[in-house]
Design an enzyme around this catalytic site. Structure first.
Site, mmCIF file in Angstrom:
data_model
loop_
_atom_site.group_PDB
_atom_site.id
_atom_site.type_symbol
_atom_site.label_atom_id
_atom_site.label_comp_id
_atom_site.label_asym_id
_atom_site.label_seq_id
_atom_site.Cartn_x
_atom_site.Cartn_y
_atom_site.Cartn_z
ATOM 1 N N ASP A 164 0.867 -1.367 -0.114
ATOM 2 C CA ASP A 164 0.073 0.076 0.033
ATOM 3 C C ASP A 164 0.926 1.368 0.022
ATOM 4 O OD1 ASP A 164 -2.564 1.230 0.015
ATOM 5 O OD2 ASP A 164 -2.703 1.402 2.074
ATOM 6 N N GLY A 165 0.260 2.307 -0.688
ATOM 7 C CA GLY A 165 1.027 3.621 -0.415
ATOM 8 C C GLY A 165 1.649 4.151 -1.978
ATOM 9 N N HIS A 188 2.044 3.513 -9.001
ATOM 10 C CA HIS A 188 1.929 1.988 -9.415
ATOM 11 C C HIS A 188 3.202 1.515 -9.936
ATOM 12 C CE1 HIS A 188 -2.000 2.214 -7.594
ATOM 13 N NE2 HIS A 188 -2.502 2.996 -8.382
ATOM 14 N N SER A 207 -10.688 -6.968 -4.086
ATOM 15 C CA SER A 207 -12.184 -7.067 -4.841
ATOM 16 C C SER A 207 -12.822 -5.597 -4.560
ATOM 17 C CB SER A 207 -13.169 -8.198 -4.124
ATOM 18 O OG SER A 207 -12.767 -8.175 -2.648
ATOM 19 N N GLU A 208 -12.465 -4.939 -3.557
ATOM 20 C CA GLU A 208 -13.003 -3.338 -3.369
ATOM 21 C C GLU A 208 -12.260 -2.560 -4.314
ATOM 22 O OE1 GLU A 208 -12.140 -5.535 -0.829
ATOM 23 O OE2 GLU A 208 -14.292 -6.327 -0.865
ATOM 24 N N LEU A 228 10.887 -20.269 -4.842
ATOM 25 C CA LEU A 228 9.795 -19.526 -4.066
ATOM 26 C C LEU A 228 8.470 -19.598 -4.796
ATOM 27 C CD1 LEU A 228 9.397 -17.068 -1.904
ATOM 28 C CD2 LEU A 228 9.415 -15.666 -3.982
#
Ligand code: IPE
Ligand code: IPE
Ligand code: MG
Length: 270
Positions: free
Chosen positions: A29-30, A46, A75-76, A140
């Site tokens: 986030d951010g 982004h 989903s939001e 990974l």
């Protein structure tokens, strides 16, 4: 064939854990605020966020983390302005087209979780191809949560369970029965949750799986989150005493061999 759950649930048994988290789950986030501070459009944030993803994937692989799960689109997030959603989808396509091969070359196994049917067919095809290409890799496991919601995950698991085993619904359902249907059944529960960007919330990420995860919040904005910032989170993780319901004294006694830390089972886990 019925899927199998291969990992211990933290509420049914005590998962093994060590100095380093085996599974790290991150809310990245951010990005928007990173851009805003520089008088740039949100999308520039982004883009820089993608660079951070590359760095963090590489660092996790180097540090021996087995599973990294990244929240890429909730989903939001469809509630955002159409132009931002469109640009995010274009960025997603671009990454699937260019990065998957590199991840594959580095032995990384890719998985995607979320309601993927809502994405355009081109994205869905790229996702399927990426999972197939990297399925046999042993490095990974990188899971990307896209159009993911924690409540959706629990509900889709219940719905599939009910469809496939309607007879089992007559009795009480156990965690072990439901586990194979949850979208993270390919991984142990996260040991460490990280949220960058300063908010102290879970935002409908892995609700079920975070039951006993250590939570770490940092004000660092995602595009600035680098290897050193990740190592700081690991250092914090090492200071945590993971009790899983037991007392400190029990853990101390076990350390000095005075008592067993047998896989204590909860009452309904017979
Ligand atoms: C996270 O950054 C990326 C996505 C949700 C896709 P944000 O876009 O939420 O950044 P802020 O929270 O507005 O700074
Ligand atoms: C959470 O970030 C989702 C992702 C990082 C993909 P948001 O920035 O959308 O979270 P809220 O809505 O502010 O909690
Ligand atoms: Mg945000």
């Amino acid at each position: 064939m019925e899927p199998q759950a291969a990992h211990t649930s933290s509420t049914a048994g005590i998962p093994s854990h060590g100095e380093m988290p085996r599974h790290v789950a991150i809310i990245m986030d951010g990005n928007g605020r990173w851009a805003k501070r520089r008088y740039l459009p949100r999308f520039a944030g982004h883009r820089r966020g993608v660079d951070a993803v590359q760095k963090i994937v590489q660092t996790c692989a180097q540090r021996g983390v087995g599973f990294l799960t990244l929240f890429a689109f909730s989903s939001e997030n469809w509630r955002r302005p159409l132009d931002e959603v469109t640009l995010l989808m274009q960025l997603f396509i671009g990454l699937l087209e260019t990065e998957v091969r590199k991840l594959h070359d580095n032995g990384i196994r890719l998985r995607f979780i979320g309601e993927l049917g809502r994405f355009e067919p081109k994205i869905q095809a790229l996702i399927t191809a990426a999972e197939q290409l990297t399925a046999a890799n042993r490095g990974l496991t990188l899971t990307i949560a896209a159009n993911y919601g924690g409540r959706w995950d629990i509900l889709q698991a219940l719905s599939r369970f009910a469809r496939e085993q309607p007879e089992a619904l007559a009795a009480e359902i156990t965690e072990q029965q439901l586990a194979p249907y949850l979208s993270m059944s390919h991984a142990p529960e996260p040991d460490l949750f990280i949220r960058t960007g300063g908010e102290r919330r879970v935002s409908n990420f892995l609700l079920w799986q975070l039951a006993y995860t250590e939570l770490y919040f940092t004000d660092t904005l995602w595009p600035d989150f680098d290897a050193a910032a990740l190592d700081t989170a690991f250092t914090s993780y090492r200071t945590r005493e993971r009790r899983f319901g037991r007392t400190s004294e029990q853990l101390e006694a076990a350390k000095y061999g005075k008592s067993e830390l047998a896989p204590l089972r909860v009452a309904n886990d017979a």
